[in-house]
Design an enzyme around this catalytic site. Sequence first.
Site, PDB file in Angstrom:
ATOM      1  N   PHE A 144       0.861  -1.177   0.000  1.00  0.00           N
ATOM      2  CA  PHE A 144       0.000   0.000   0.000  1.00  0.00           C
ATOM      3  C   PHE A 144       0.898   1.228   0.000  1.00  0.00           C
ATOM      4  O   PHE A 144       1.876   1.283   0.760  1.00  0.00           O
ATOM      5  CB  PHE A 144      -0.890  -0.018   1.251  1.00  0.00           C
ATOM      6  CG  PHE A 144      -1.961   1.034   1.236  1.00  0.00           C
ATOM      7  CD1 PHE A 144      -3.092   0.883   0.451  1.00  0.00           C
ATOM      8  CD2 PHE A 144      -1.829   2.181   2.001  1.00  0.00           C
ATOM      9  CE1 PHE A 144      -4.081   1.855   0.438  1.00  0.00           C
ATOM     10  CE2 PHE A 144      -2.808   3.159   1.995  1.00  0.00           C
ATOM     11  CZ  PHE A 144      -3.943   2.998   1.209  1.00  0.00           C
ATOM     12  N   ASP A 186       2.669  -5.620   8.253  1.00  0.00           N
ATOM     13  CA  ASP A 186       1.435  -4.845   8.164  1.00  0.00           C
ATOM     14  C   ASP A 186       0.290  -5.838   8.016  1.00  0.00           C
ATOM     15  O   ASP A 186       0.213  -6.576   7.030  1.00  0.00           O
ATOM     16  CB  ASP A 186       1.509  -3.906   6.957  1.00  0.00           C
ATOM     17  CG  ASP A 186       0.284  -2.997   6.814  1.00  0.00           C
ATOM     18  OD1 ASP A 186      -0.815  -3.423   7.213  1.00  0.00           O
ATOM     19  OD2 ASP A 186       0.429  -1.892   6.274  1.00  0.00           O
ATOM     20  N   TYR A 232     -10.495  -0.893  11.131  1.00  0.00           N
ATOM     21  CA  TYR A 232     -11.765  -0.546  10.506  1.00  0.00           C
ATOM     22  C   TYR A 232     -12.133  -1.463   9.350  1.00  0.00           C
ATOM     23  O   TYR A 232     -13.161  -1.273   8.711  1.00  0.00           O
ATOM     24  CB  TYR A 232     -11.781   0.912  10.029  1.00  0.00           C
ATOM     25  CG  TYR A 232     -10.560   1.357   9.249  1.00  0.00           C
ATOM     26  CD1 TYR A 232     -10.392   1.023   7.914  1.00  0.00           C
ATOM     27  CD2 TYR A 232      -9.578   2.125   9.858  1.00  0.00           C
ATOM     28  CE1 TYR A 232      -9.279   1.433   7.208  1.00  0.00           C
ATOM     29  CE2 TYR A 232      -8.457   2.547   9.167  1.00  0.00           C
ATOM     30  CZ  TYR A 232      -8.306   2.202   7.846  1.00  0.00           C
ATOM     31  OH  TYR A 232      -7.188   2.602   7.159  1.00  0.00           O
ATOM     32  N   LYS A 233     -11.332  -2.487   9.077  1.00  0.00           N
ATOM     33  CA  LYS A 233     -11.660  -3.428   8.016  1.00  0.00           C
ATOM     34  C   LYS A 233     -12.352  -4.646   8.632  1.00  0.00           C
ATOM     35  O   LYS A 233     -13.513  -4.579   9.023  1.00  0.00           O
ATOM     36  CB  LYS A 233     -10.400  -3.804   7.240  1.00  0.00           C
ATOM     37  CG  LYS A 233      -9.703  -2.601   6.580  1.00  0.00           C
ATOM     38  CD  LYS A 233      -8.499  -3.036   5.781  1.00  0.00           C
ATOM     39  CE  LYS A 233      -7.663  -1.860   5.301  1.00  0.00           C
ATOM     40  NZ  LYS A 233      -8.372  -0.970   4.372  1.00  0.00           N
ATOM     41  N   ARG A 262     -12.431  -5.170  -6.768  1.00  0.00           N
ATOM     42  CA  ARG A 262     -12.108  -5.861  -5.518  1.00  0.00           C
ATOM     43  C   ARG A 262     -13.393  -6.239  -4.775  1.00  0.00           C
ATOM     44  O   ARG A 262     -14.291  -5.412  -4.616  1.00  0.00           O
ATOM     45  CB  ARG A 262     -11.261  -4.984  -4.589  1.00  0.00           C
ATOM     46  CG  ARG A 262      -9.842  -4.767  -5.004  1.00  0.00           C
ATOM     47  CD  ARG A 262      -8.993  -4.251  -3.848  1.00  0.00           C
ATOM     48  NE  ARG A 262      -9.706  -3.312  -2.989  1.00  0.00           N
ATOM     49  CZ  ARG A 262      -9.247  -2.899  -1.811  1.00  0.00           C
ATOM     50  NH1 ARG A 262      -8.115  -3.356  -1.329  1.00  0.00           N
ATOM     51  NH2 ARG A 262      -9.945  -2.028  -1.097  1.00  0.00           N
TER      52      ARG A 262
END
Length: 397
Positions: A127, A196, A221-222, A372
């Site tokens: 990312f 990560d 938050y995922k 996605r």
Amino acid sequence: MSELALKAEKLDAADELAGVRAQFVLGDDVVYLDGNSLGALPVGVPGRVEDVVRRQWGELRIRSWDESGWWTAPERIGDRIAPLVGAAAGQIVVGDSTSVNVFKAVVAAVRMAGPGRDEIVVDATTFPTDGYIAESAARMTGCTVLPVTPAEVPGVLGDRTAAVLLNHVDYRTGRLHDLPALTAAVHAAGAVAVWDLCHSAGALPVGLDEHGVDLAVGCTYKYLNGGPGSPAYLYVREELQDRFDSPLPGWNSHAEPFGMRPAYEPAPGALRGRVGTPDILSMLALEAALDVWDADGVSVGAVRAKSLALTDFFLECVASYVPSGRVESVTPVAHAERGSQVALRCADAGDVMKRLIERGVVGDFRHPDVLRFGFTPLYVGFGDVERAARVLGDLVR
């Protein structure tokens, strides 16, 4: 009813996690496959947040730092996340953003690696923020950055390697990287491994303690469903905590935070990963969201098994409903190499995703040509999967 729709019904009927869906706010008319960007709202969060605002803040005010447990929230909530990533208590502190925690971890890793090690290896497919942070950390510590793919990491490690920053799951393709083998390779070279976990925590087993990971960071938050902008977390392996030298020493990580001393003395343990005043409202919303993991039958192992079943079924449905050659999966077929999402390459992906959302199937688009779809096993069912693939087939036919 099609054979795949009938199969979806049977799979949903046998799903041991099906009842957990009721713990989330979800409309029956929407298939939500974007939990790898933002998890759905757990039903218990609004009431808990109202209590925090009206009673803890509104009535108790400053007393809530002690009486409502605000002060200890970062480590208390860290201990609740710990079993979800395979860590014992006392090694995770919650607070700040993922980016800030990546910065803390990478700089601290270089400092722990010691003199003569002046190279930071970073996942070239990571990312973007992780790469930006690694570059900044390198300038700060006098290191150079070497971007390579995770598969190339063992071949570039050497006496100069200080730290290696890797993503457990690739955010674009959903590829799951070999955390145990790569961590072992990093350690064999005498370097520090930083992982990560943003796209793996809450979706699959991680095994931080089991595999000897040094430092790890992740968002909440995922797949942990903590809410937009909910605080991230930092893992510091117990054996390294007395050597963890944070580049962001704040009063909250001081051994005597209310001593207001001019000289900094780090707190013991993972607490030295704290910096400033915790963001209490979002942190306590996260704490409430983690309650869904307390239900019977909800374990990381059960979640992983359903995740693989969901993604297998989605690929089966796509192969049946979508005309040949119209999309191409870039997510590995092998279970050992797959996270909890499926990424499909599609020539007009941006427009296709827009139309999917209009039809009630919510995923997301990554430039230039990737659709996605994230599968959160706590609330996604097999009927959702069949419907999503069927609508996709209708749109691209």
